[in-house]
Design a protein around this motif. Sequence first.
Motif, PDB file in Angstrom:
ATOM      1  N   LEU A  93       8.416  -4.708  -8.824  1.00 46.79           N
ATOM      2  CA  LEU A  93       7.353  -5.726  -8.861  1.00 46.79           C
ATOM      3  C   LEU A  93       6.058  -5.095  -9.343  1.00 46.79           C
ATOM      4  N   LYS A 110       8.798  -9.471  -2.444  1.00 49.98           N
ATOM      5  CA  LYS A 110       9.246  -8.139  -2.035  1.00 49.98           C
ATOM      6  C   LYS A 110      10.220  -8.241  -0.860  1.00 49.98           C
ATOM      7  N   ARG A 116      10.784  -2.733  -5.378  1.00 47.31           N
ATOM      8  CA  ARG A 116       9.720  -1.739  -5.146  1.00 47.31           C
ATOM      9  C   ARG A 116       8.453  -2.224  -5.820  1.00 47.31           C
ATOM     10  N   LEU A 117       7.341  -2.179  -5.074  1.00 47.08           N
ATOM     11  CA  LEU A 117       6.062  -2.660  -5.573  1.00 47.08           C
ATOM     12  C   LEU A 117       5.237  -1.490  -6.107  1.00 47.08           C
ATOM     13  N   ALA A 137       1.034  -6.487   1.278  1.00 49.30           N
ATOM     14  CA  ALA A 137       2.333  -5.901   0.914  1.00 49.30           C
ATOM     15  C   ALA A 137       2.193  -4.392   0.731  1.00 49.30           C
ATOM     16  N   ASP A 140       4.782   0.761  -2.898  1.00 51.26           N
ATOM     17  CA  ASP A 140       5.748   1.861  -2.854  1.00 51.26           C
ATOM     18  C   ASP A 140       5.418   2.972  -3.838  1.00 51.26           C
TER      19      ASP A 140
END
Length: 420
Positions: A93, A110, A116-117, A137, A140
């Motif tokens: 993301l 997520k 994975r952000l 959020a 990562d």
Amino acid sequence: MRSPLRAVVFLVSSIVLLPVAARAQANPDWHRAIPGFKIAGNLYYVGTADLAAYLIATPQGHILINGNFKEDVPAIRKSIEGLGFKYADTKILLISHAHGDHDEGIGLIKSDTGARLMVMDADVAAVESTAPGRPGAKVDRVLHDRDTVELGGSTLTARLTPGHTPGCTTWMMQVAESGRTLNAVIVGSPNVNAGYVLVNNRSYPQIASDYVKTFALLKTTPVDLFLGAHGAYFNLKDKLPRMGDAVNPFIDPAGYRAYVAEREHAFEKELAKQAAEARTGDAVGFDIEWNHVALSVPNIAESIAWYEKMLGFKGTVRPGQPGARQQVADLRRGNITIELFQVTDAAPLPESRKNPSEDFRTHGVKHFGFEVKNLPAVLAELKAKGVKMAFDLRVTPTEDFAFISDNAGNAIELIEHKTQ
Ligand SMILES: [Zn+2]
Ligand SMILES: [Zn+2]
């Protein structure tokens, strides 16, 4: 069809709505779902009519750029599935920048997909914030300018294009389409929003030079596919019906250059206007800076207690002179000072001065104001502590405000200027 009367009622009722909800209504195209479509190669559009979201589909799963508002997440999901892809295959993301119209839904996507952000360093804190309207959020991977994001043979490059937000990101990638390699550019945002302070901005001092750097980068970027965080940037509305044409309408380097030039001009005009406003003081041969405001109060100890509890000031009583008919104290928080006087036999504040609307009918200093972030949350906290409201929350397109009364009846304005 809305009658003129309904429109008036709507306008009035929107003023008393909570600001977070009111802001989300600003553009009808924001939440209008449209079917997902292929832009070129493995790059797809999965956003709404104006809030752009992009899917890069690879054999190892997908990269999704932007989560839009939370309420738009079902539309994004439907677009992904309508193109024959699995929402659950979303592995990475990304966002254009940390404003609610692009990142509020990120936390939901997520947790739905386990993706994975990855977020540009200077926008990480805003994305991880749990304040209302923020995604809250966990990021990562923290990205830096020129970092690449790779998945299943596709590579995206993150270019820092700051100003609109400190970590605003323009995404670049090469897309293979009918034997050609196309440079796709997804502009983060070159816009100066209403209320943005470009000159003497305390919380973002380098904002103007950041915009300058952003325009320098955008002007020298090779572009075939012109895309961006909002459909309005690249004229999605006009290009969409031309998708079947022999030439892909999103291949538009001339449109890109014209857009960047127009936005740079708008920025320079606003900067010149704000700089001129800042210079008007130059006609006087000296500088001034805000120092303090003074209040006459019935009881210094009670006022110190109120300002410490409600607004987080620290009070100090000045040592008294023998036989003095007054006591003086200083309240300080950050660079704000309030001077308090308790004078023997002082006249009490007249009742009419305790109501801001009535108080305007008396000449003199009416109130002082503090800028806050997230005014509804500030008011909720103050009300829980028993604050007396003098004038309840008012929502306007550019700012939200409310007045509280201190323990002696003085009006204090709390104000939040809006951004998108
Ligand atoms: Zn936006
Ligand atoms: Zn924005």
